[in-house]
Each structure stands twice: as C-alpha cells, then as structure tokens.
Design an enzyme around this catalytic site. Sequence first.
Site, mmCIF file in Angstrom:
data_model
loop_
_atom_site.group_PDB
_atom_site.id
_atom_site.type_symbol
_atom_site.label_atom_id
_atom_site.label_comp_id
_atom_site.label_asym_id
_atom_site.label_seq_id
_atom_site.Cartn_x
_atom_site.Cartn_y
_atom_site.Cartn_z
ATOM 1 N N SER A 109 0.824 -1.214 0.000
ATOM 2 C CA SER A 109 0.000 0.000 0.000
ATOM 3 C C SER A 109 0.857 1.263 0.000
ATOM 4 C CB SER A 109 -0.853 0.039 1.270
ATOM 5 O OG SER A 109 -1.518 -1.172 1.421
ATOM 6 N N GLY B 167 5.167 -0.450 1.321
ATOM 7 C CA GLY B 167 5.726 0.793 1.832
ATOM 8 C C GLY B 167 5.631 0.825 3.354
ATOM 9 N N GLU C 103 -3.112 -5.062 5.520
ATOM 10 C CA GLU C 103 -1.671 -4.990 5.263
ATOM 11 C C GLU C 103 -0.917 -5.984 6.147
ATOM 12 O OE1 GLU C 103 -0.214 -0.877 5.378
ATOM 13 O OE2 GLU C 103 -2.206 -0.291 4.737
HETATM 14 C C1 5RP Z 1 -0.491 2.596 4.124
HETATM 15 C C2 5RP Z 1 0.931 2.352 4.417
HETATM 16 C C3 5RP Z 1 1.904 2.835 3.388
HETATM 17 O O1 5RP Z 1 2.749 1.815 3.053
HETATM 18 C C4 5RP Z 1 2.621 4.002 3.949
HETATM 19 O O2 5RP Z 1 1.650 5.008 4.204
HETATM 20 C C5 5RP Z 1 3.704 4.515 3.025
HETATM 21 O O3 5RP Z 1 3.156 5.263 2.001
HETATM 22 P P1 5RP Z 1 4.009 6.090 0.968
HETATM 23 O O4 5RP Z 1 4.818 5.114 0.180
HETATM 24 O O5 5RP Z 1 2.954 6.795 0.168
HETATM 25 O O6 5RP Z 1 4.851 7.060 1.728
HETATM 26 O O7 5RP Z 1 1.318 1.826 5.418
HETATM 27 O O8 5RP Z 1 -1.312 2.168 5.162
#
Ligand code: 5RP
Length: 235
Positions: free
Chosen positions: A37, A94, A115
């Site tokens: 995500s 991520g 997740e």
């Molecule tokens: C979502 C997450 C994402 O992995 C996290 O927010 C990182 O996002 P980005 O790559 O946009 O910085 O945990 O729930």
Amino acid sequence: MSNNVINNSEAKAQMKLRAAEHVIELVESGMTVGLGSGSTAAMWVHLLGERVRDKGLRIKAVASSVASERIGQSYGIPFIELRKCDQIDLTIDGANEIAPGLALIKGGGGELLREKIVASASKRYVVVADSFKVVPKLGAFPLPVEVFPMAASIVSCALKELGFIPELRLNADGSTYVTIHANYLFDCRGLTIEDPYQMKAELDSIVGLVEHGIFLDMVNYAVIGGETGAIERRV
Ligand code: 5RP
C-alpha cells in the site's frame, strides 16, 4: 505551494521511484505476489503491471489495499482473493516509519489490518521507502490503531493510559472514517515508542483493539531510496 515544498516532494518521489525500480527484479514468473500500500508501493505496482502486460511475466497477485488492486487490474494482473490465499511468495510494501531492527509503523492509509495479514502470510516481505522514513525511534508518525466501534471509548481510555493522545480518524466532511472492515481508526500521537516489543505486547492485550500499525520481525529487508541511488539495508 512554495518552491521548496515542490522540490522536496519531487525529491521524495524520485527516491521512492529508485527504490521501486530496485525491487522489481525480485519478481519471477510463477510467483504469488503481494501488492503493498501507499505511493511507493504504487510505483512498483505500475512497473510490475508493465512487465505483466508487455513482457509476459506470469504471476498471481494479492493486494493489501484497494488502490493497489485497482492499479494492478488496470494492467490486467490476475488477482486471487486474500481469503483463498494461504501463502504469498513475495510482498513489496511501503511504510510510514522504519526504525532500527526494521521495526515499522504502517497503516497511514487506513488498511493496516489487511496490510498486516498480507505481510504475515508472505515468505519474503520487502519494504520500499524514501530515506525520510528512516527514524531512530518509532512514534513521530501517529500510530494507526483499528478498533471495534463498540469498544471505541474503552480502547481510547486504554491508549491514553499508555501515554498516547488518540484521535478518532475523520473523513474530510467530518464524518467518522470507517475501515473496509467496518471498524474505527485512532491516530495515536504524543508518544515516542522506546521499546516497540513492549508496546506491541501492551497493544495486543487491549480487548476491542482489532489491530495496530506496529510491524515487528516481518521485514526481510528494506530498500531505501536515497538521493544518489537505492541503498539496501538487510536485517
Ligand atoms: C499505508 C501504508 C503505506 O505503506 C505508507 O503510508 C507509506 O506510504 P508512501 O509510500 O505513500 O509514503 O502503510 O497504510
């Protein structure tokens, strides 16, 4: 928006893209692949989609967010439902914060339960991020905590006893944010997490708390996109 803010976000996007490009080579035909995500994982899903659409890469995918699933579907990546999937070969995801020992805070996007299920079912779980995500201690990013709606008040009190300031997540129109699992979400501020293992144990013991965004002992390695190129950090 000032030029500095634009430059900073452009620099971060470049770092994320470098990390995503670095890990695309890990995917092999025949794998069941977990699509993580967030925006960094999304960059990787686009790269993966191009390989499926244009280069004949044969995989099956499971997504940890609705957004990643939609991107994957737009390239014709075949999906299996999470409830029918017992093991995932590789997930690329991520993170909101990455601390020593590859302890993570995740769930800023609001789908932390899904997740964590995907992460826990993955034989290999690799995190991709820009270098701004690397922190000495978890906690500057508000810790997302998913709760059963009927236990919201009780869980909020328990979180306060731990030292957090829990804020119920709201939608832009002021209504309560409801997760895809029909739960509420608290964003917990105000506490540096000195010992993530102890905090995880405390949070796991709160009845009515469905899941929280501390991910421990899950990551095989993290690929951090720096300004000059991708740096691989192993556990
Ligand atoms: C979502 C997450 C994402 O992995 C996290 O927010 C990182 O996002 P980005 O790559 O946009 O910085 O945990 O729930």
